[in-house]
Design an enzyme around this catalytic site. Sequence first.
Site, short mmCIF file in Angstrom:
data_model
loop_
_atom_site.label_atom_id
_atom_site.label_comp_id
_atom_site.label_asym_id
_atom_site.label_seq_id
_atom_site.Cartn_x
_atom_site.Cartn_y
_atom_site.Cartn_z
N THR A 198 0.85 -1.20 0.00
CA THR A 198 0.00 0.00 0.00
C THR A 198 0.89 1.25 0.00
O THR A 198 2.11 1.16 -0.02
CB THR A 198 -0.92 0.04 1.24
OG1 THR A 198 -0.14 0.38 2.39
CG2 THR A 198 -1.62 -1.30 1.45
N ARG A 199 0.24 2.41 0.07
CA ARG A 199 0.96 3.68 0.14
C ARG A 199 1.17 4.13 1.59
O ARG A 199 1.61 5.25 1.84
CB ARG A 199 0.17 4.73 -0.65
CG ARG A 199 1.01 5.89 -1.20
CD ARG A 199 0.27 6.69 -2.27
NE ARG A 199 -1.06 7.04 -1.89
CZ ARG A 199 -1.41 8.12 -1.20
NH1 ARG A 199 -0.48 8.97 -0.80
NH2 ARG A 199 -2.67 8.37 -0.91
N LYS A 200 0.88 3.24 2.54
CA LYS A 200 1.08 3.56 3.96
C LYS A 200 2.54 3.30 4.31
O LYS A 200 2.88 2.38 5.06
CB LYS A 200 0.15 2.71 4.82
CG LYS A 200 -1.32 3.01 4.61
CD LYS A 200 -2.20 2.10 5.45
CE LYS A 200 -3.68 2.36 5.20
NZ LYS A 200 -4.55 1.43 5.96
N THR A 201 3.40 4.13 3.76
CA THR A 201 4.84 3.98 3.92
C THR A 201 5.41 5.14 4.73
O THR A 201 4.72 6.13 5.00
CB THR A 201 5.52 3.92 2.55
OG1 THR A 201 5.10 5.05 1.78
CG2 THR A 201 5.14 2.65 1.80
N HIS A 222 4.61 -4.38 5.19
CA HIS A 222 5.64 -3.34 5.28
C HIS A 222 5.50 -2.42 6.48
O HIS A 222 6.41 -1.66 6.79
CB HIS A 222 5.69 -2.52 3.99
CG HIS A 222 4.39 -1.88 3.60
ND1 HIS A 222 4.01 -0.64 4.04
CD2 HIS A 222 3.38 -2.32 2.80
CE1 HIS A 222 2.82 -0.34 3.52
NE2 HIS A 222 2.42 -1.35 2.77
#
Length: 295
Positions: free
Chosen positions: A139-142, A281
């Site tokens: 996902t874009r939850k980085t 992640h």
Amino acid sequence: MAMQHGKCAHLLNPNFKDDVRRWLAEDCPSFDYGGFVVGEALTEAKLLGKSKGILAGVPFFDEVFHQLDCTVEWHFLEGSAITPIAHVATVRGPVRKILLGERVALNLLARCSGIATKTLATLELIKSHCPNPPILAGTRKTTPGFRLVEKYGMLVGGADAHRHDLSAMTMLKDNHVWACNGSITRAVHAAKAAGGFSVKVEVECQSEAEAREAVDAGADVVMLDNFSGEDAGVAAANLRDWYSGDKKREFLIEISGGLTEANIGQYANAGVDILSTSSIHQGVPHVDYSLKVLH
């Protein structure tokens, strides 16, 4: 299809070297007091793998030491399984420069390897439940400023990195729809007008009815958000049945939210195309490495 081991580095453009330069400057913004103590004598250091995991982050580790006029000789290929204690690589150069890059390089490698390790373990779990598994995606939850390394780790582990940023694909979430007076159709049409033929549109859907509206409006991907595995299976089957024959439409079905090791089998067999999750992640354990100067 998963990226071939050793090929992920070919995706990187030279801009990542600027990130490495900033990370080195962050760790030593002025004087290197410890480096003064050890001096510039040429030496070598062993990179040791001290916990089980998948080796990932090689280009970032290499670049740290390249910028410090050191060389790295790898004894394992990226994507390899590391069993402790393993002599993973040898770094050669001025002792001050090796120690100057040590912590930055190890942090990069430990975090990236941790993500690759968790990703591969999740993929193998999915495959154990489903002979024809869906795509596993991140996902874009980085971490801000560190997304490139984290997405890279997902790729080495065998997952799809999903969209890298807001410019990679249009994803219409509930807030986008609410801002268009609650109309999925209006939101999709606006997204198609802005992105043209080359930018895919995905819509986050809270129900099967919303998914139908999204497909009818031209969405390329519908995300069944926070569905149970059972409900997702029913919705996916109904959507594929509805858009068959004369009404056939090309679209992908994604599930996101709520994926755990306990329910992964149910999600894997729900008949969807993509499982996306931040669990591969976010908050994953690092792989433990250390760098030991020879003496």
